[in-house]
Scaffold this motif. Structure first.
Motif: not given
Length: 234
Positions: A117-120, A125-128, A162-172
């Motif tokens: 839920k963080s805005s950081k 990224c760490a969550a995903f 971009v790093h958040v998107k990549k982390a989400v995609a990796w998790a999925l």
């Protein structure tokens, strides 16, 4: 400490240094030490939190990476983990913290639920990254937990960094690689993302579909419907 820093500085690689500078690490914070050398050093040094903190506080990127390998996980507190995360400014350090330290904590899921839920950027990224790491390494994940992961991906994936998107995609993607049922759930969510109005979700959806759409079909071809294993997948 002095000996370790001297050894680190004996493995310079200008090519590696230029790579990390391009990724966003300030030139003055990089010694240019390749990861293979850092791992080699980590195998020779006993884990020690005092030493790990000393390395971390040098502010050298490679020293921080080495610190993640030398930390005594069972002695780290909630405050310690947040202190480490607050210094992260690059995805590879985030990845190593998650995989080498945070995932090994018995309560790592608490960090996932908080940081997603963080805005950081790197907390998120760490969550995903932790979700992806969990899916890869934990063989017996309950269906309820997997559904929680999918729900978090669905609810907190609207981030254009971009790093958040990549982390989400990796998790999925990792969820979609586990088995037939999870593959279907991951693809269903990916197709929902692809048809959404959010640019980040559209990117994630296309990425995941491209990487895992054929996984279940390939597996079905490899497992004969006449075998015991094949029949259980029907």
């Amino acid at each position: 400490m002095k000996e370790i820093m001297s050894e680190l500085q004996s493995y310079p690689s200008e090519k590696y240094k230029e790579n990390v500078v391009r990724l966003g690490i300030p030139r003055e914070s990089s010694m240019g030490v390749p990861m293979i050398s850092i791992r080699k050093m980590a195998r020779k040094v006993n884990k020690n939190n005092q030493l790990a903190w000393q390395l971390w506080e040098t502010d050298y990127h490679e020293a921080k990476l080495l610190a993640t390998f030398l930390s005594e996980v069972n002695k780290l507190t909630y405050q310690d983990i947040n202190r480490l995360m607050s210094d992260v400014i690059l995805w590879d350090l985030c990845d190593h913290l998650c995989k080498e330290l945070i995932f090994k904590l018995h309560n790592y899921l608490e960090f996932v639920l908080e940081w997603v839920k963080s805005s950081k950027i790197y907390y998120k990224c760490a969550a995903f990254t932790l979700i992806a790491t969990s899916v890869i390494h934990e063989k017996d994940i309950h269906t309820e937990t997997m559904n929680v992961y999918l729900s978090l991906i669905s609810n907190y994936s609207q981030d254009s960094h971009v790093h958040v998107k990549k982390a989400v995609a990796w998790a999925l993607r990792e969820i979609g690689k586990r088995n037939f049922e999870d593959n279907k759930k991951a693809l269903q969510l990916a197709y929902e993302f692809k048809s959404s109005d959010d640019k980040a979700q559209i990117w994630i959806g296309k990425n995941v579909i491209k990487k895992i759409a054929g996984v279940i079909k390939v597996t079905e071809r490899l497992i004969s419907a006449n075998t015991k294993t094949g029949k259980t997948q029907k």
